[in-house]
Design an enzyme around this catalytic site. Structure first.
Site, short mmCIF file in Angstrom:
data_model
loop_
_atom_site.label_atom_id
_atom_site.label_comp_id
_atom_site.label_asym_id
_atom_site.label_seq_id
_atom_site.Cartn_x
_atom_site.Cartn_y
_atom_site.Cartn_z
N ASP A 11 0.88 -1.16 0.00
CA ASP A 11 0.00 0.00 0.00
C ASP A 11 0.93 1.22 0.00
O ASP A 11 2.13 1.09 0.28
CB ASP A 11 -0.88 -0.02 1.25
CG ASP A 11 -1.81 1.17 1.33
OD1 ASP A 11 -2.30 1.63 0.28
OD2 ASP A 11 -2.04 1.67 2.45
N LYS A 47 -9.30 5.47 6.08
CA LYS A 47 -8.04 4.84 5.65
C LYS A 47 -8.31 3.70 4.67
O LYS A 47 -9.10 2.81 4.95
CB LYS A 47 -7.28 4.29 6.86
CG LYS A 47 -6.34 5.29 7.50
CD LYS A 47 -5.46 4.58 8.50
CE LYS A 47 -4.39 5.50 9.05
NZ LYS A 47 -3.51 4.77 9.99
N GLY A 48 -7.64 3.73 3.54
CA GLY A 48 -7.77 2.65 2.57
C GLY A 48 -9.09 2.63 1.83
O GLY A 48 -9.38 1.69 1.10
N ARG A 51 -12.11 7.60 -2.64
CA ARG A 51 -12.52 8.98 -2.41
C ARG A 51 -14.04 9.13 -2.30
O ARG A 51 -14.56 9.76 -1.38
CB ARG A 51 -11.98 9.87 -3.54
CG ARG A 51 -11.97 11.36 -3.22
CD ARG A 51 -11.42 12.14 -4.40
NE ARG A 51 -10.15 11.58 -4.82
CZ ARG A 51 -9.67 11.63 -6.06
NH1 ARG A 51 -10.40 12.18 -7.03
NH2 ARG A 51 -8.50 11.13 -6.36
N SER A 118 -2.38 0.86 -4.31
CA SER A 118 -2.96 1.96 -3.53
C SER A 118 -4.30 2.37 -4.12
O SER A 118 -4.46 2.42 -5.34
CB SER A 118 -2.01 3.17 -3.54
OG SER A 118 -2.65 4.31 -3.03
N ALA A 119 -5.24 2.71 -3.23
CA ALA A 119 -6.56 3.18 -3.68
C ALA A 119 -6.50 4.61 -4.19
O ALA A 119 -7.48 5.12 -4.72
CB ALA A 119 -7.56 3.08 -2.54
N SER A 120 -5.34 5.26 -4.06
CA SER A 120 -5.21 6.66 -4.45
C SER A 120 -4.90 6.82 -5.94
O SER A 120 -3.98 6.19 -6.46
CB SER A 120 -4.10 7.32 -3.64
OG SER A 120 -3.85 8.63 -4.10
N ASN A 122 -3.65 9.39 -6.97
CA ASN A 122 -2.47 10.25 -6.97
C ASN A 122 -1.18 9.48 -6.69
O ASN A 122 -0.13 10.09 -6.54
CB ASN A 122 -2.63 11.35 -5.91
CG ASN A 122 -3.80 12.25 -6.22
OD1 ASN A 122 -3.85 12.90 -7.25
ND2 ASN A 122 -4.77 12.30 -5.32
N GLU A 173 0.23 -3.58 4.42
CA GLU A 173 -0.85 -2.59 4.58
C GLU A 173 -0.84 -2.00 5.99
O GLU A 173 -0.28 -2.58 6.92
CB GLU A 173 -2.21 -3.26 4.36
CG GLU A 173 -2.71 -3.22 2.94
CD GLU A 173 -3.40 -1.91 2.58
OE1 GLU A 173 -3.45 -1.01 3.45
OE2 GLU A 173 -3.89 -1.80 1.45
N ASP A 174 -1.49 -0.83 6.14
CA ASP A 174 -1.66 -0.25 7.47
C ASP A 174 -3.14 -0.06 7.80
O ASP A 174 -3.47 0.58 8.79
CB ASP A 174 -0.93 1.09 7.58
CG ASP A 174 -1.62 2.21 6.82
OD1 ASP A 174 -2.15 1.94 5.71
OD2 ASP A 174 -1.64 3.35 7.32
#
Length: 225
Positions: A11, A47-48, A51, A118-120, A122, A173-174
């Site tokens: 992640d 978190k995770g 958006r 990553s779910a981002s 960006n 992951e965190d």
């Protein structure tokens, strides 16, 4: 079952670098604009999470409840992202979390493939700011995914992109949703955080400084016997 470790899939937020504060500041600005209470504790729920799903969680805190059209929700989500992108512009290579530079070097020396799940949207921009784009063999394009974590799609996509079977991968992951996704993908799960948060993880480390290739490879091999 695969017994040889071939890839490590990370992640981004909270594992490679900590952009949680920037997410918090951006979401808080949106919440204040909408007169919705927003705390650091509630921010942990995002978190995770994608958006739009994060926005839905935020709007669920409105009192009285508010009803937004899809177009309005997309505009709010886009505005949050613009605020976030502005904030992450200050990221430098010094913002790699402690131990990550060493761990990535260990993996490269051992011939272990690496990926970002990553779910981002960006993630590529953040990696460029960190000077770390060339240190990962794949970065999953979340715009092409159908499902968000805890669905395993993002980790399965990363493994496929690396040409590695899921059973030969470690996922790091965190977030609880991320660990759930890793386990659902059939991978060995390493959590960064408090042990009590991650009962499903195979290994829990309090910080990224604990990431060590030899130790994790041994734990992986023992679990795969």
């Amino acid at each position: 079952m695969d017994q040889v470790l071939k890839a490590v899939i990370f992640d981004l937020d909270g594992v490679i670098t900590d952009t949680a504060e920037y997410h918090y500041q951006a979401w808080k600005a949106i919440a204040e604009e909408l007169n919705i209470p927003f705390t650091r504790e509630f921010n942990e729920n995002l978190k995770g999470v994608s958006r739009i799903d994060s926005l839905k969680l935020l709007l669920g805190q409105a009192n009285p409840p508010a009803d937004y059209s899809e177009a309005e929700m997309n505009e709010l989500a886009d505005r949050k992202n613009r605020l976030y992108v502005e904030l992450i512009g200050s990221i430098t290579p010094a913002d790699l979390l402690p131990g990550i530079d060493r761990f990535l070097s260990e993996l490269r020396e051992a011939g272990i493939k690496t990926g970002i799940a990553s779910a981002s949207k960006n993630a590529p921009a953040v990696l460029r700011s960190l000077g770390a784009s060339g240190r990962f063999d794949t970065v999953v394009d979340v715009t092409k995914l159908k499902n968000n974590k805890p669905d395993p799609e993002i980790f399965l996509t990363a493994a496929a992109s690396l040409g590695v079977k899921p059973g030969a991968c470690i996922g790091i992951e965190d977030a609880v949703s991320g660990i759930d996704a890793i386990k659902a993908a059939g991978m060995f799960a390493v959590a960064i955080g408090s042990g009590s948060q991650f009962p499903k993880a195979d290994v829990v480390l309090p910080a990224t400084t604990g990431l060590n290739y030899r130790e994790l490879a041994q734990r992986f091999a023992e679990a795969r016997r």
